[in-house]
Scaffold this motif. Structure first.
Motif, PDB file in Angstrom:
ATOM      1  N   TYR A   1       0.163   5.788   4.109  1.00 34.52           N
ATOM      2  CA  TYR A   1       0.527   6.066   2.721  1.00 34.52           C
ATOM      3  C   TYR A   1       1.914   6.699   2.652  1.00 34.52           C
ATOM      4  CZ  TYR A   1      -4.311   5.385   1.245  1.00 34.52           C
ATOM      5  OH  TYR A   1      -5.545   4.862   0.974  1.00 34.52           O
TER       6      TYR A   1
ATOM      7  N   GLN B   1       1.034   5.940  -2.249  1.00 32.42           N
ATOM      8  CA  GLN B   1       1.343   4.511  -2.352  1.00 32.42           C
ATOM      9  C   GLN B   1       0.890   3.855  -1.050  1.00 32.42           C
ATOM     10  OE1 GLN B   1       3.242   3.034  -5.047  1.00 32.42           O
ATOM     11  NE2 GLN B   1       2.548   1.142  -4.114  1.00 32.42           N
ATOM     12  N   GLY B   2      -0.106   2.976  -1.138  1.00 32.11           N
ATOM     13  CA  GLY B   2      -0.595   2.280   0.046  1.00 32.11           C
ATOM     14  C   GLY B   2       0.470   1.350   0.602  1.00 32.11           C
ATOM     15  N   ARG B   3       0.697   1.408   1.903  1.00 30.87           N
ATOM     16  CA  ARG B   3       1.735   0.587   2.528  1.00 30.87           C
ATOM     17  C   ARG B   3       1.193  -0.463   3.488  1.00 30.87           C
ATOM     18  NH1 ARG B   3       5.269   0.776  -1.129  1.00 30.87           N
ATOM     19  NH2 ARG B   3       6.471   2.686  -1.322  1.00 30.87           N
ATOM     20  N   ASN B   4      -0.097  -0.421   3.776  1.00 27.95           N
ATOM     21  CA  ASN B   4      -0.711  -1.414   4.663  1.00 27.95           C
ATOM     22  C   ASN B   4      -1.974  -1.989   4.045  1.00 27.95           C
ATOM     23  OD1 ASN B   4       1.221  -1.119   6.726  1.00 27.95           O
ATOM     24  ND2 ASN B   4       0.161   0.658   7.540  1.00 27.95           N
ATOM     25  N   GLY B   5      -1.902  -2.271   2.745  1.00 21.43           N
ATOM     26  CA  GLY B   5      -3.058  -2.842   2.062  1.00 21.43           C
ATOM     27  C   GLY B   5      -3.997  -1.824   1.439  1.00 21.43           C
ATOM     28  N   GLU B   6      -3.720  -0.534   1.617  1.00 21.06           N
ATOM     29  CA  GLU B   6      -4.571   0.486   1.010  1.00 21.06           C
ATOM     30  C   GLU B   6      -4.313   0.527  -0.490  1.00 21.06           C
ATOM     31  OE1 GLU B   6      -3.026   1.940   4.991  1.00 21.06           O
ATOM     32  OE2 GLU B   6      -2.084   1.298   3.141  1.00 21.06           O
ATOM     33  N   GLU B   7      -5.306   0.972  -1.229  1.00 20.42           N
ATOM     34  CA  GLU B   7      -5.152   1.135  -2.677  1.00 20.42           C
ATOM     35  C   GLU B   7      -4.215   2.307  -2.954  1.00 20.42           C
ATOM     36  OE1 GLU B   7      -7.922   2.168  -6.561  1.00 20.42           O
ATOM     37  OE2 GLU B   7      -8.872   1.598  -4.684  1.00 20.42           O
ATOM     38  N   SER B   8      -3.331   2.151  -3.932  1.00 19.80           N
ATOM     39  CA  SER B   8      -2.433   3.231  -4.349  1.00 19.80           C
ATOM     40  C   SER B   8      -3.142   4.070  -5.405  1.00 19.80           C
ATOM     41  CB  SER B   8      -1.138   2.650  -4.919  1.00 19.80           C
ATOM     42  OG  SER B   8      -0.469   1.908  -3.924  1.00 19.80           O
TER      43      SER B   8
END
Length: 91
Positions: free
Chosen positions: A2, A25-32
């Motif tokens: 994140y 802010q998700g940077r590898n597919g995680e939810e923001s």
């Protein structure tokens, strides 16, 4: 992983002790999502070196927990202030 890209504060001017929420802010597919300070502290404790901010040149600076009363987040010292949490957009 994140990136914290924004903060919410309870009063102005912004100071570390008045940050109430962080925007993860998700940077590898995680939810923001917006994350409350207590939940953000717990997340960083459990997952060190997975939350960071970015400076103007795109360099990453990881976020760490300061064990105070109450605990809070800060960027790891790196000789610049451009990537500090208080340099982020405030909402």
């Amino acid at each position: 992983m994140y990136e914290i890209t924004g903060i919410q504060v309870s009063s102005r001017p912004p100071k570390l002790d008045v940050i109430t929420n962080y925007y993860f802010q998700g940077r590898n597919g995680e939810e923001s999502v917006w994350v409350s300070k207590p939940n953000a502290v717990n997340f960083v404790r459990k997952h060190p070196n997975t939350v960071y901010t970015s400076g103007a040149g795109g360099s990453k600076t990881y976020v760490e927990v300061v064990e105070a009363a109450p605990p809070y987040l800060r960027t790891k010292p790196n000789g610049t202030t451009g990537d500090n949490l208080l340099s982020l957009p405030t909402y």
